[in-house]
Design an enzyme around this catalytic site. Structure first.
Site, PDB file in Angstrom:
ATOM      1  N   SER A  12       0.881  -1.229   0.064  1.00 55.37           N
ATOM      2  CA  SER A  12      -0.124  -0.004  -0.151  1.00 55.37           C
ATOM      3  C   SER A  12       0.787   1.329  -0.111  1.00 55.37           C
ATOM      4  O   SER A  12       1.469   1.608  -1.192  1.00 55.37           O
ATOM      5  CB  SER A  12      -0.971   0.016   1.231  1.00 55.37           C
ATOM      6  OG  SER A  12      -2.075   0.853   1.075  1.00 55.37           O
ATOM      7  N   LYS A  58      -0.788  -3.924  -3.521  1.00 60.50           N
ATOM      8  CA  LYS A  58      -2.079  -3.421  -3.025  1.00 60.50           C
ATOM      9  C   LYS A  58      -1.893  -2.013  -3.922  1.00 60.50           C
ATOM     10  O   LYS A  58      -1.265  -0.922  -3.411  1.00 60.50           O
ATOM     11  CB  LYS A  58      -2.169  -3.076  -1.675  1.00 60.50           C
ATOM     12  CG  LYS A  58      -3.291  -2.579  -1.429  1.00 60.50           C
ATOM     13  CD  LYS A  58      -3.623  -2.262   0.195  1.00 60.50           C
ATOM     14  CE  LYS A  58      -5.140  -1.854   0.366  1.00 60.50           C
ATOM     15  NZ  LYS A  58      -5.198  -0.264  -0.151  1.00 60.50           N
ATOM     16  N   GLU A  97      10.890   5.327  -9.577  1.00 57.07           N
ATOM     17  CA  GLU A  97      10.739   5.778 -11.056  1.00 57.07           C
ATOM     18  C   GLU A  97      11.017   7.119 -11.322  1.00 57.07           C
ATOM     19  O   GLU A  97      10.999   8.031 -12.200  1.00 57.07           O
ATOM     20  CB  GLU A  97       9.051   5.742 -11.453  1.00 57.07           C
ATOM     21  CG  GLU A  97       9.028   4.088 -11.604  1.00 57.07           C
ATOM     22  CD  GLU A  97       7.452   3.745 -12.055  1.00 57.07           C
ATOM     23  OE1 GLU A  97       7.114   2.325 -12.157  1.00 57.07           O
ATOM     24  OE2 GLU A  97       6.636   4.791 -12.091  1.00 57.07           O
TER      25      GLU A  97
END
Length: 498
Positions: A330, A355, A341
């Site tokens: 999560s 999740k 990224e």
């Protein structure tokens, strides 16, 4: 994952405990990899990225009943059933139970482990877990396929000390089956006052049979940031969950590390089930340059809201690597995705939980609560990691002995005994450098000889029998070895020193 997002889990993402180590138990996964504060502690309900909103009352009036708001159209059948049972069932019925049952049925039909309706009692337990501390065993749980599964234990809490780990299935609590039970109901059974005991029947994936684990409940303080210096000038900072003060605690730890001369940062999100989205955003912002994407949220119509880093607040200047594992979920994955990224920070460990949904919660005036999924979240590059997880840049697994199961100190293992626990004990002895001979499920003379040597080294009476203090010290010694020989941390240090 419960509180998973602030124990909001299934509640939400949950919490971690900083209580001192308890003797007599082994954490089958090392201590420092555990969840954090908001993970609702096994008492937790699931891993969610909780966006608490107080709009329930405005949206639902008094929130007392679905049935009172619409007796026509699609709700006519439901209303008729309610009236029929109330008037003609052979016994008196509890109106509140009927209404709550109808709501539960609607939520269950979504087949979404992160959406949940909590009765007044369940909601009270849920909100308590978000406070400064609570009492229980300290683990985050979630309902999966009609089973209650541990998302992650809380750092230093009784569940971790007893050797429970992510993925363990809780079959029974004090002899009561949890099959088909909601995570919020399971929490009510598992939680209890400090000092009381609870007996869990555990099924560990990949292991034959079940194990019985007795755990003494304790106060679980919600602390989430744990800094330490490793390898001289490298600071490792573990975040066990994302609670209200996590970002501030991390900033303090980072500044302190810089003042102490740290040359690199290991951000440890292993076994972190998540927590509050705003805290994940603030933390990711510390590592990502202004203007770059942190994450995206996509609603049911495909509309995307993009959140970008700002120039406000503290920015980390030291080289950083990030540790993740199968218990990172999560909000942890939001941070991992952003750093990977948008900041080119390498991820080390094993694939994360996976999740990728966002939950909101509504409180009703009677004290009950509805938690439901409202959107997907995506990484900066637009990837949806739900049920897929995030792969590390450098894959490093734990040694096999890190996954050995808990052995009950009250059990007596001696020559002639044959069981899976004997095999576990032999594997522990072998990992600690004591030769038990052939590692199997048979307790023979070689096993007894290795046990006697271990007992001699520990100053224990040399009986050759594994029970009580011998069992406890075996498990504690193995736990210490796991902490000292942490291959993932070693890989992180190596990456920073390149």
């Amino acid at each position: 994952m419960s509180q998973l997002d602030k124990e909001q889990e299934n509640g939400q993402d949950q919490q971690v405990d900083a209580s001192p180590e308890k003797k007599g138990y082994i954490k089958v996964k090392w201590i420092y990899i555990v969840l954090g504060a908001l993970s609702l502690v096994l008492l937790t309900f699931g891993a969610t990225i909780y966006l608490l909103n107080g709009s329930a009352q405005s949206k639902s009036g008094n929130g007392s009943s679905l049935l009172s708001s619409n007796s026509d159209g699609d709700f006519s059948k439901l209303y008729e059933v309610y009236n029929t049972l109330e008037n003609y069932y052979f016994e008196d019925v509890d109106k509140e139970v009927l209404v709550n049952g109808a709501i539960n049925g609607m939520v269950d039909s979504l087949d979404d482990p992160y959406s949940d309706f909590m009765s007044t009692e369940e909601a009270s337990s849920f909100h308590q877990s978000i406070s400064s501390s609570f009492e229980g065993i300290g683990a985050e749980i979630q309902q999966e396929n009609d089973q209650i599964v541990i998302v992650s234990p809380i750092k230093g809490a009784p569940a971790e000390e007893a050797g429970l780990k992510a993925g363990d299935i809780i079959l029974e609590v004090d002899g009561e089956s949890l099959q088909g039970m909601s995570s919020s109901n399971a929490v009510l059974l598992i939680r209890g006052e400090k000092g009381t005991k609870v007996n869990l029947t555990i099924q560990r994936p990949g292991q034959s049979g079940t194990m019985k684990v007795e755990i003494t409940r304790d106060t679980i303080p919600i602390e989430t940031v744990y800094p330490e210096m490793v390898s001289g000038d490298i600071a490792k900072i573990q975040i066990t969950s994302f609670s209200e003060n996590t970002a501030a605690e991390l900033e303090k730890a980072l500044k302190s590390a810089e003042e102490d001369g740290a040359k690199g940062i290991i951000l440890d999100l292993r076994q972190n089930p998540g927590g509050l989205l705003d805290q994940a955003q603030k933390i990711a912002n510390m590592f990502v340059d202004d203007g770059k994407i942190l994450y995206q949220v996509e609603d049911r119509n495909g509309n995307k809201e993009v959140t970008k880093a700002t120039g406000n607040g503290y920015k980390v200047s030291l080289p950083t690597v990030l540790l993740i594992d199968e218990g990172s979920a999560s909000a942890s994955e939001i941070v991992a995705g952003a750093l990977k990224e948008s900041a080119d920070i390498p991820l080390i460990g094993v694939k994360s939980y996976g999740k990728g949904t966002v939950q909101s919660a509504q409180d009703f005036t009677d004290g009950s609560n509805l938690k439901f999924t409202t959107a997907k979240w995506l990484t900066p590059a637009g990837n949806w990691i739900h049920k897929k997880g995030i792969n590390p840049d450098v894959k490093v697994e734990l040694p096999e002995y890190a996954n050995l199961t808990y052995v009950d100190p009250e059990e007596e293992l001696k020559e002639g005994t044959s069981s899976s626990d004997v095999e576990n004990i032999e594997k522990m002895l072998d990992a600690l450098g004591f030769d038990p001979g052939t590692v199997d499920n048979s307790y023979d003379a070689s096993t007894a000889s290795a046990v006697k040597q271990f007992q001699k080294d520990q100053g224990i009476k040399e009986t050759g029998i594994v029970t009580g203090e011998t069992t406890t010290k075996l498990m504690n010694q193995l736990r210490e070895k796991i902490n000292q020989d942490n291959p993932q941390v070693k890989a992180a240090v190596k990456e920073l020193k390149k």
